[in-house]
Design an enzyme around this catalytic site. Structure first.
Site, PDB file in Angstrom:
ATOM      1  N   GLU A 271       4.558   3.238  -9.891  1.00  0.00           N
ATOM      2  CA  GLU A 271       5.780   3.604  -9.165  1.00  0.00           C
ATOM      3  C   GLU A 271       7.017   3.002  -9.833  1.00  0.00           C
ATOM      4  OE1 GLU A 271       5.219   2.537  -5.055  1.00  0.00           O
ATOM      5  OE2 GLU A 271       4.065   4.342  -4.652  1.00  0.00           O
TER       6      GLU A 271
ATOM      7  N   GLU B  38      -1.923   8.278  -4.445  1.00  0.00           N
ATOM      8  CA  GLU B  38      -2.068   7.311  -3.351  1.00  0.00           C
ATOM      9  C   GLU B  38      -1.638   7.955  -2.050  1.00  0.00           C
ATOM     10  OE1 GLU B  38       0.214   3.723  -3.616  1.00  0.00           O
ATOM     11  OE2 GLU B  38      -0.303   3.384  -5.709  1.00  0.00           O
TER      12      GLU B  38
HETATM   13  C1  GAL Z   1       2.612   1.870  -2.848  1.00  0.00           C
HETATM   14  C2  GAL Z   1       2.101   1.002  -3.976  1.00  0.00           C
HETATM   15  C3  GAL Z   1       0.707   0.477  -3.680  1.00  0.00           C
HETATM   16  C4  GAL Z   1       0.628  -0.077  -2.284  1.00  0.00           C
HETATM   17  C5  GAL Z   1       1.103   0.966  -1.303  1.00  0.00           C
HETATM   18  C6  GAL Z   1       1.046   0.505   0.130  1.00  0.00           C
HETATM   19  O1  GAL Z   1       3.989   2.055  -2.920  1.00  0.00           O
HETATM   20  O2  GAL Z   1       2.055   1.748  -5.164  1.00  0.00           O
HETATM   21  O3  GAL Z   1       0.386  -0.502  -4.625  1.00  0.00           O
HETATM   22  O4  GAL Z   1       1.409  -1.227  -2.186  1.00  0.00           O
HETATM   23  O5  GAL Z   1       2.437   1.309  -1.588  1.00  0.00           O
HETATM   24  O6  GAL Z   1       1.443   1.520   1.010  1.00  0.00           O
END
Ligand code: GAL
Length: 683
Positions: free
Chosen positions: A158, A316
């Protein structure tokens, strides 16, 4: 857009559909790794993103690499047939690095140097950071570049998430270098473009140019916009450097970095998307957002747009609650599956979660995972396992693509940055909100749409907000309309150039001829005030005193507010202009009407009101209709074929239970059998 036969070679050995999670073995002991790998097999995990924040694990001291843990974990995964998306760990510089190079820590606009101790604590322009990031990337790529389990690379994490901009001295020097290159070393040109004559702020030497640090009063918008462009370019340079190292040592493995596309912040993903082999995105719901189902579709449509027709990955999302919102509401039963399948419906070839095993300590221990604290006798685990087999059952769907929609929404990041700076007629007139609200209105009516950076072949192009616009971009809109494309342009568009300088002549600058009107005066509304329109619609935020040219038709007038009696919706040929921001209910009535007029296919039967009906077409003439019921009542959707999830055979219609999903293999579009959201493109 890449050729279809190239798509497969780009994906290499990445499993499709991919199903898995971020895996953080550095938080666990070796016995747990073995259990993890066994349980991954039970949930159908076939891909994990590994080592995302593991820099200090693999390089505990400067230049001292310890790959024992990673070797073992990759070996375990390999023996279980689980593929690895190996991350470069450069989003989390180790403490030893930050303490040895304190000047690599980001500085805020107020001059505060941020302390080490969390991830993304680096300035992207820092030469020390870039050097060490390259070293650890090279060490990983040399060691694992040809490892059979490593099928894909995940660069950093990110980008710009925690450190979008840095105002340190190193950044300032890099900014000056970037500006000198951008302006061909012509300081007068910079003064002109930034309008530095205002308040006598003209630069007489390059050394006087500083990033937009906190000052006594307002700074030049041109400075801000170039600073945003510069910062985005610096992050992209970091990405490219690591990607190129990886590519040199790991041929044939696609490289990605996970976007945060729907956050609509400081990254111009249209610039980034061509730089990755596979577009991947992270998406987290606002757990209290009543429109969160529509938000999923927005994120997926935007990511599909960025992928430019290529399949992509949801890198994710969460199985249930996150931990970083004010109140982290758990997903309801079935929501995890709906969230995942909405993404697959809209073009994703896989979905991964953050994270595999719920942390036992640290800031994210209350963030859900595939394997919760309670282990396998939990609702989340059971749902994650059931979803794993459902996704595996969609193997044939992967590699297919969504047909182009008839409607497109235009997103211009730079115009959004420009509108959302300070010193505008109204801070309520934001760009990202407008885009989302127009998308939601379409979603509510079941009409599919694509999200695009520029006019293309869609029949109807919607432009909710385009404050800053170059002459060339305006000409592209004119050419689109001249080809017969239908356009709807929202208020306060085409007003300034990309440096936030007024276009000469009456408003709206470069759009005047296309729209066939001039705006005498912009009339922002007070907070919460709405204005009526004589077709029953309601506008908010904004009104304008518009004077139409001869030949421009006034379709709707204001019935109240500061522009009462004056034109609110105007039309010239296939081009409409809105002098206000219609609310979503009004948009949901107007947009389908305008889509029909443009010749777009109607929404598929049963779609809308929280029921998504979306099609994916295979290259082999096969076709699938995804029906996702986000409502609490059963829904009926027109389809003939077999539901791959339930095995139910549908003849003419299928009933989707409340909260349920069906993926029906249907006859291909054009064969006359099943209704689908067929894309209608300009011919
Ligand atoms: C994202 C990040 C992950 C984790 C996640 C939690 O932004 O890439 O590593 O922290 O949020 O929601």
């Amino acid at each position: 857009m890449p050729r279809p036969d190239r798509q497969d070679s780009v994906w290499g050995d990445v499993p499709r559909p991919a199903y898995g999670a971020d895996y953080n073995p550095e938080q666990w002991d070796t016995a747990t790794w073995k259990e993890d790998v066994r349980l991954m097999g039970e949930t159908g995990v076939n891909l994990v993103s590994l080592g995302v924040f593991a820099w200090s694990w693999v390089e505990p001291r400067p230049g001292v690499f310890d790959f024992a843990g990673l070797d073992e974990v990759i070996g375990l995964l390999d023996s279980a047939g689980i593929a690895v998306d190996l991350a470069t760990p450069t989003a989390a510089p180790p403490r030893w690095f930050s303490h040895a190079h304190p000047q690599s820590l980001p500085v805020t606009a107020d001059g505060l140097r941020l302390a080490p101790g969390s991830r993304q604590a680096y300035c992207p322009s820092s030469p020390a950071y870039r050097e060490r990031a390259a070293l650890v990337t090279r060490a990983l790529a040399e060691r694992y570049g040809e490892h059979p389990a490593v099928v894909m690379w995940h660069i950093n994490n990110e980008y710009a998430g925690g450190n979008p901009h840095c105002w340190c001295e190193v950044s300032a020097a890099a900014f000056r270098t970037w500006l000198r290159a951008t302006y061909g070393d012509d300081l007068d040109a910079l003064n002109e473009r930034w309008g530095t004559g205002v308040w006598g702020m003209t630069y007489s030497d390059w050394s006087q140019v500083e990033p937009p640090r906190t000052s006594t009063s307002r700074l030049s918008p041109g400075l801000w916009l170039d600073f945003y462009r510069f910062c985005d370019a610096e992050h992209l340079a970091c990405y490219r450097a690591e990607r190129d190292i990886v590519r040199a040592h790991s041929p044939g493995r696609p490289v990605t970095t996970n976007f945060m596309a729907s956050a609509l912040r400081t990254t111009d993903y249209w610039r980034w998307a061509p730089e990755v082999d596979i577009v991947s995105n992270d998406h987290y719901l606002g757990s209290e957002d009543p429109d969160r189902a529509a938000d999923l579709a927005f994120a997926a449509d935007l990511t599909r747009g960025l992928a430019g027709g290529r399949p992509w990955l949801l890198m994710e999302h969460s199985t249930s609650a996150v931990q970083w919102q004010a109140r982290n509401i758990a997903k309801t039963p079935g929501e995890m599956a709906r969230n995942t399948l909405t993404h697959l419906a809209r073009g994703a070839d896989g979905a991964l979660f953050f994270q595999w095993r719920q942390s036992a300590y640290g800031p994210e221990k209350w963030h859900s995972a595939m394997l919760p604290h309670g282990g396998t006798d939990t609702r989340i685990w059971r749902e994650a396992a059931a979803l794993g087999s459902a996704v595996a059952g969609l193997a044939d769907v992967a590699r297919s693509s969504c047909p182009p929609a008839g409607i497109a929404l235009l997103l211009d990041y730079e115009a959004m940055w420009a509108l959302e700076l300070t010193d505008r007629p109204s801070s309520d007139l934001t760009s990202g909100d407008a885009l989302r609200s127009w998308h939601r209105a379409l979603w509510t009516t079941g009409l599919p749409c694509d999200i695009v950076p520029a006019p293309g072949e869609h029949r109807l192009l919607l432009v909710p907000s385009l404050y800053a616009l170059s002459g060339a971009a305006a000409r592209a809109l004119e050419e689109y309309a001249a080809r017969g494309g239908h356009l709807v342009i929202g208020p306060f568009s085409g007003v300034v150039d990309p440096d936030d300088r007024l276009h000469p002549g009456p408003y709206p600058g470069v759009l005047r001829d296309l729209l066939g009107l001039r705006v005498d005066e912009y009339l922002p509304l007070a907070a919460g005030v709405t204005v009526g329109l004589d077709d029953g619609s309601t506008g908010g935020v904004w009104a304008e005193r518009v004077v139409p040219d001869a030949g421009t038709e006034v379709e709707t007038r204001f019935t109240g507010g500061p522009a009462s009696g004056l034109p609110a919706v105007l039309r010239r040929g296939t081009v409409r202009y809105l002098a206000t921001r219609p609310d979503e209910t009004s948009l949901a009535r107007l947009l389908p009407r305008w889509a029909a007029e443009a010749g777009c296919a109607p929404a598929p039967a049963g779609a809308g009101g929280g029921v998504e009906v979306v099609r994916r077409n295979g290259r082999d003439g096969r076709s699938w209709l995804f029906a996702v019921n986000h409502t609490q009542a059963p829904a009926e959707v027109a389809a003939t074929g077999i539901d791959l999830l339930s095995g139910v055979s549908a003849a003419g219609a299928i009933s989707i239970p409340a909260g349920g999903v069906a993926v029906v293999e249907v006859a291909a579009e054009g064969s006359g059998a099943a209704a689908g959201p067929s894309g209608a493109v300009l011919s």
